[in-house]
Write a protein that holds these residues in place. Structure first.
Motif, PDB file in Angstrom:
ATOM      1  N   VAL A   5       0.838  -1.186   0.000  1.00 41.80           N
ATOM      2  CA  VAL A   5       0.000   0.000   0.000  1.00 41.80           C
ATOM      3  C   VAL A   5       0.878   1.243   0.000  1.00 41.80           C
ATOM      4  O   VAL A   5       1.594   1.515   0.964  1.00 41.80           O
ATOM      5  CB  VAL A   5      -0.936   0.026   1.225  1.00 41.80           C
ATOM      6  CG1 VAL A   5      -1.803   1.274   1.195  1.00 41.80           C
ATOM      7  CG2 VAL A   5      -1.805  -1.228   1.254  1.00 41.80           C
ATOM      8  N   GLU A   6       0.803   1.984  -1.105  1.00 36.83           N
ATOM      9  CA  GLU A   6       1.580   3.215  -1.238  1.00 36.83           C
ATOM     10  C   GLU A   6       0.801   4.407  -0.678  1.00 36.83           C
ATOM     11  O   GLU A   6      -0.432   4.418  -0.692  1.00 36.83           O
ATOM     12  CB  GLU A   6       1.910   3.511  -2.708  1.00 36.83           C
ATOM     13  CG  GLU A   6       2.678   2.436  -3.434  1.00 36.83           C
ATOM     14  CD  GLU A   6       1.775   1.528  -4.248  1.00 36.83           C
ATOM     15  OE1 GLU A   6       2.249   0.952  -5.247  1.00 36.83           O
ATOM     16  OE2 GLU A   6       0.587   1.401  -3.884  1.00 36.83           O
ATOM     17  N   SER A   7       1.540   5.404  -0.255  1.00 36.32           N
ATOM     18  CA  SER A   7       0.949   6.660   0.188  1.00 36.32           C
ATOM     19  C   SER A   7       1.973   7.768   0.025  1.00 36.32           C
ATOM     20  O   SER A   7       3.157   7.496  -0.208  1.00 36.32           O
ATOM     21  CB  SER A   7       0.486   6.572   1.644  1.00 36.32           C
ATOM     22  OG  SER A   7       1.578   6.317   2.497  1.00 36.32           O
ATOM     23  N   CYS A  22       5.592   2.884   1.263  1.00 31.49           N
ATOM     24  CA  CYS A  22       4.919   1.659   0.828  1.00 31.49           C
ATOM     25  C   CYS A  22       5.001   0.670   1.984  1.00 31.49           C
ATOM     26  O   CYS A  22       6.108   0.256   2.359  1.00 31.49           O
ATOM     27  CB  CYS A  22       5.572   1.110  -0.421  1.00 31.49           C
ATOM     28  SG  CYS A  22       4.980  -0.529  -0.920  1.00 31.49           S
ATOM     29  N   THR A 117       0.274   5.448  -6.362  1.00 31.07           N
ATOM     30  CA  THR A 117      -0.075   6.750  -5.812  1.00 31.07           C
ATOM     31  C   THR A 117       0.320   7.823  -6.823  1.00 31.07           C
ATOM     32  O   THR A 117       1.396   7.751  -7.414  1.00 31.07           O
ATOM     33  CB  THR A 117       0.610   6.980  -4.444  1.00 31.07           C
ATOM     34  OG1 THR A 117       0.144   8.193  -3.866  1.00 31.07           O
ATOM     35  CG2 THR A 117       2.131   7.022  -4.554  1.00 31.07           C
TER      36      THR A 117
END
Length: 123
Positions: A5-7, A22, A117
């Protein structure tokens, strides 16, 4: 089930910085080399940076060398991409990816991918 999960993406002006993160789950993170790739509209996905599972070796695309830094924290199952001196040409969706053993620059060698993202750099 493996998840990446990227942000940290967003809209920034040229010359500014962003840090992408990530977070990985469902795998033994310390056994995986991690890569960052990006894809701009109408273009192929391209290699940006990668880091060996141990963190002792990194690689960068020529276009980002000296501006971007990849790092990892195995205790937090997280890989980072510090992006400085951003340019409009850096605008793309950024993806993190994981693979066993050493990192490579070709995206089709990676086993797991995040959802991406968006990074947008205005001039």
């Amino acid at each position: 089930q493996v998840r990446l999960v990227e942000s940290g993406g967003g809209l920034v002006q040229a010359g500014r910085s962003l840090r992408l993160s990530c977070v990985a789950s469902g795998l033994t993170f310390s056994r995986y080399s991690m890569g960052w790739f990006r894809q701009a509209p109408g273009k192929e996905r391209e290699f940006v940076a990668a880091i060996r599972w141990s963190g002792r070796s990194t690689g960068y695309a020529d276009s980002v060398k000296g501006r971007f830094t990849i790092s990892r924290d195995n205790a937090k199952n997280t890989v980072y991409l510090q992006m400085n001196s951003l340019e409009p040409e850096d605008t793309a969706v950024y993806y993190c990816a994981a693979k066993t053993f050493d990192y490579v620059r070709n995206y089709d060698a990676y086993d797991y991918w995040g959802q991406g993202t968006q990074v947008t750099v205005s001039s």
